[in-house]
Design a protein around this motif. Structure first.
Motif, mmCIF file in Angstrom:
data_model
loop_
_atom_site.group_PDB
_atom_site.id
_atom_site.type_symbol
_atom_site.label_atom_id
_atom_site.label_comp_id
_atom_site.label_asym_id
_atom_site.label_seq_id
_atom_site.Cartn_x
_atom_site.Cartn_y
_atom_site.Cartn_z
ATOM 1 N N THR A 161 -0.281 14.533 -7.734
ATOM 2 C CA THR A 161 -1.335 13.886 -8.521
ATOM 3 C C THR A 161 -1.474 12.410 -8.148
ATOM 4 N N LEU A 162 -0.467 11.853 -7.454
ATOM 5 C CA LEU A 162 -0.445 10.411 -7.154
ATOM 6 C C LEU A 162 -1.663 10.007 -6.339
ATOM 7 N N PRO A 163 -2.454 9.050 -6.818
ATOM 8 C CA PRO A 163 -3.575 8.597 -5.998
ATOM 9 C C PRO A 163 -3.077 7.729 -4.846
ATOM 10 N N PRO B 92 15.482 0.695 -6.089
ATOM 11 C CA PRO B 92 14.623 1.503 -6.946
ATOM 12 C C PRO B 92 13.183 1.032 -6.813
ATOM 13 N N ASN B 93 12.252 1.971 -6.807
ATOM 14 C CA ASN B 93 10.834 1.604 -6.812
ATOM 15 C C ASN B 93 10.416 1.499 -8.275
ATOM 16 N N LYS B 94 10.346 0.271 -8.755
ATOM 17 C CA LYS B 94 10.044 0.044 -10.184
ATOM 18 C C LYS B 94 8.526 0.140 -10.358
ATOM 19 N N HIS B 95 8.094 1.352 -10.732
ATOM 20 C CA HIS B 95 6.662 1.657 -10.743
ATOM 21 C C HIS B 95 5.912 0.841 -11.789
ATOM 22 N N HIS B 96 4.755 0.338 -11.380
ATOM 23 C CA HIS B 96 3.826 -0.352 -12.286
ATOM 24 C C HIS B 96 2.512 0.421 -12.248
ATOM 25 N N GLU C 274 0.862 -1.190 0.000
ATOM 26 C CA GLU C 274 0.000 0.000 0.000
ATOM 27 C C GLU C 274 0.894 1.234 0.000
ATOM 28 N N PHE C 275 0.338 2.363 -0.398
ATOM 29 C CA PHE C 275 1.064 3.630 -0.223
ATOM 30 C C PHE C 275 0.034 4.745 -0.112
ATOM 31 N N HIS C 276 -0.136 5.265 1.113
ATOM 32 C CA HIS C 276 -1.109 6.341 1.337
ATOM 33 C C HIS C 276 -0.682 7.133 2.562
ATOM 34 N N LEU D 46 14.023 6.159 -5.798
ATOM 35 C CA LEU D 46 15.243 5.473 -5.345
ATOM 36 C C LEU D 46 15.294 5.590 -3.834
ATOM 37 N N ILE D 47 15.115 4.476 -3.167
ATOM 38 C CA ILE D 47 14.985 4.464 -1.715
ATOM 39 C C ILE D 47 16.234 3.791 -1.144
ATOM 40 N N GLN D 48 16.911 4.491 -0.251
ATOM 41 C CA GLN D 48 18.165 3.966 0.293
ATOM 42 C C GLN D 48 18.176 4.154 1.807
ATOM 43 N N ASP E 70 -3.563 -1.192 -2.607
ATOM 44 C CA ASP E 70 -3.209 -2.454 -3.278
ATOM 45 C C ASP E 70 -2.448 -2.116 -4.553
ATOM 46 N N ARG E 71 -1.159 -2.332 -4.535
ATOM 47 C CA ARG E 71 -0.350 -2.032 -5.721
ATOM 48 C C ARG E 71 0.707 -3.109 -5.896
ATOM 49 N N ILE E 72 1.354 -3.077 -7.050
ATOM 50 C CA ILE E 72 2.528 -3.931 -7.266
ATOM 51 C C ILE E 72 3.725 -3.261 -6.593
ATOM 52 N N LEU F 241 3.697 -0.842 3.725
ATOM 53 C CA LEU F 241 3.000 0.449 3.669
ATOM 54 C C LEU F 241 3.843 1.479 2.922
ATOM 55 N N ALA F 242 5.084 1.136 2.623
ATOM 56 C CA ALA F 242 5.996 1.973 1.832
ATOM 57 C C ALA F 242 7.232 1.119 1.571
ATOM 58 N N LEU F 243 7.901 1.369 0.459
ATOM 59 C CA LEU F 243 9.145 0.627 0.205
ATOM 60 C C LEU F 243 10.148 0.903 1.320
ATOM 61 N N GLN F 244 10.108 2.131 1.869
ATOM 62 C CA GLN F 244 11.012 2.461 2.976
ATOM 63 C C GLN F 244 10.805 1.476 4.137
ATOM 64 N N GLN F 245 9.524 1.187 4.448
ATOM 65 C CA GLN F 245 9.219 0.276 5.569
ATOM 66 C C GLN F 245 9.704 -1.141 5.258
HETATM 67 O O1 LIG Z 1 6.934 3.180 -1.288
HETATM 68 C C1 LIG Z 1 6.951 4.327 -1.761
HETATM 69 N N1 LIG Z 1 7.739 5.277 -1.178
HETATM 70 C C2 LIG Z 1 7.792 6.562 -1.643
HETATM 71 O O2 LIG Z 1 8.529 7.433 -1.086
HETATM 72 C C3 LIG Z 1 7.023 6.869 -2.777
HETATM 73 N N2 LIG Z 1 6.835 8.016 -3.500
HETATM 74 C C4 LIG Z 1 5.989 7.725 -4.518
HETATM 75 O O3 LIG Z 1 5.622 8.536 -5.416
HETATM 76 N N3 LIG Z 1 5.605 6.415 -4.441
HETATM 77 C C5 LIG Z 1 6.223 5.871 -3.366
HETATM 78 N N4 LIG Z 1 6.215 4.605 -2.848
#
Ligand SMILES: O=c1[nH]c(=O)c2[nH]c(=O)[nH]c2[nH]1
Length: 277
Positions: A162-164, A237-241, A151-153, A267-269, A168-170, A209-213
């Motif tokens: 603009t990001l919804p 890298p967050n390979k967006h789908h 998830e990401f919210h 790019l999450i590090q 539920d995402r890839i 809940l986030a790639l960071q988590q």
């Molecule tokens: O897991 C995510 N972390 C972010 O920091 C981020 N930013 C974004 O646009 N999508 C996502 N997804």
């Protein structure tokens, strides 16, 4: 006017490609590595006067890699440690070194046939500075994806957002991980395999809940299980789908058809470490 002086410097041979065949029995094994040597120490006279009296040629460094491989390679960390000990003890003015390796894995097809196995590239590095030795192991180019459980919210919104929000995402990424050992004399091959499996198991099992988590959970799992590891650095890298809008074609899209973008990517590090004291 301030004097102009030489700052930090290092040099060596980059990307020495080494393949060693172990012919100890009819069932051969191979080690396939890409090794980079970087020596540090007193090289001022070379830079400022062209005096090469201290310069162990990069060609010699490359030859040393091949000569040492004659006795076997073993775990890449052990091989780099042998080389680092040699370079820093052979020449008084070489006081440090940064040696690194990539190791490619091959899947056995027969006694002396192999197919390149592509899941990830193993990495290792050894950093010597005087008496201090730091061994780091890792992997790169390990592409993983989960089709839900991500998830990401809850992120801030401003006039450019603009990001919804999504529940539920890839989640897809290409894991680069490097972990630093706090002691020596370890079975580097076994630990590598265990840490790699644990990183991937954690990615798969974690509800994100986030790639960071997710990254933090992966590093935390490694530090909880392996007390010989001091810290884990992850770069993902967050390979967006992106869900494709099929409405113009009179079709719904209940999370099934995606556009896999290759760039730009998030790019999450992060480094996950033990707090001492
Ligand atoms: O897991 C995510 N972390 C972010 O920091 C981020 N930013 C974004 O646009 N999508 C996502 N997804």
């Amino acid at each position: 006017m301030a004097r102009i002086v030489l700052g930090p410097n290092q040099y060596g041979k980059a990307e020495v490609r080494l393949v060693r065949v172990d012919r100890g029995s009819d069932r051969h094994t191979i080690a396939d590595l890409n090794i980079t040597t970087q020596l540090r120490g007193d090289f001022t006279a070379c830079h400022t006067e062209g005096d090469n009296g201290h310069v162990v040629p990069t060609d010699t460094q490359k030859n040393t890699v091949y000569a040492f491989a004659r006795d076997g390679v073993g775990a890449p960390e052990d091989f780099l440690l042998r080389l680092a000990r040699h370079f820093t003890s052979a020449h008084a003015w070489v006081t440090g070194a940064h040696l690194s390796a990539e190791q490619y894995s091959w899947q056995r097809l027969g006694d002396h046939s192999f197919a390149r196995a592509g899941r990830e590239t193993r990495t290792a590095s050894v950093e010597v500075d005087g008496e201090s030795v730091v061994v780091t192991a890792g992997l790169k180019d390990c592409t993983v994806l989960k089709s839900t459980d991500s998830e990401f919210h809850g992120f801030p919104r401003d006039r450019y957002t603009t990001l919804p929000e999504t529940s539920d995402r890839i989640l897809a990424t290409n894991v680069t991980a490097a972990w630093t050992y706090g002691r020596d004399g370890l079975d580097y091959d076994a630990t590598y395999a265990g840490v790699r499996d644990l990183l991937l198991e954690t990615f798969a099992a974690h509800h994100s809940l986030a790639l960071q988590q997710t990254i933090f959970a992966m590093g935390e799992a490694v530090l909880e299980r392996y007390d010989e590891i001091e810290s884990v650095n992850l770069a993902c890298p967050n390979k967006h789908h992106f869900l494709v809008d099929l409405e113009p074609f009179g079709l719904d899209n209940p999370g099934e058809v995606f556009f896999a973008a290759d760039r730009p990517y998030g790019l999450i590090q992060a480094t996950v470490l033990r707090e001492h004291g």
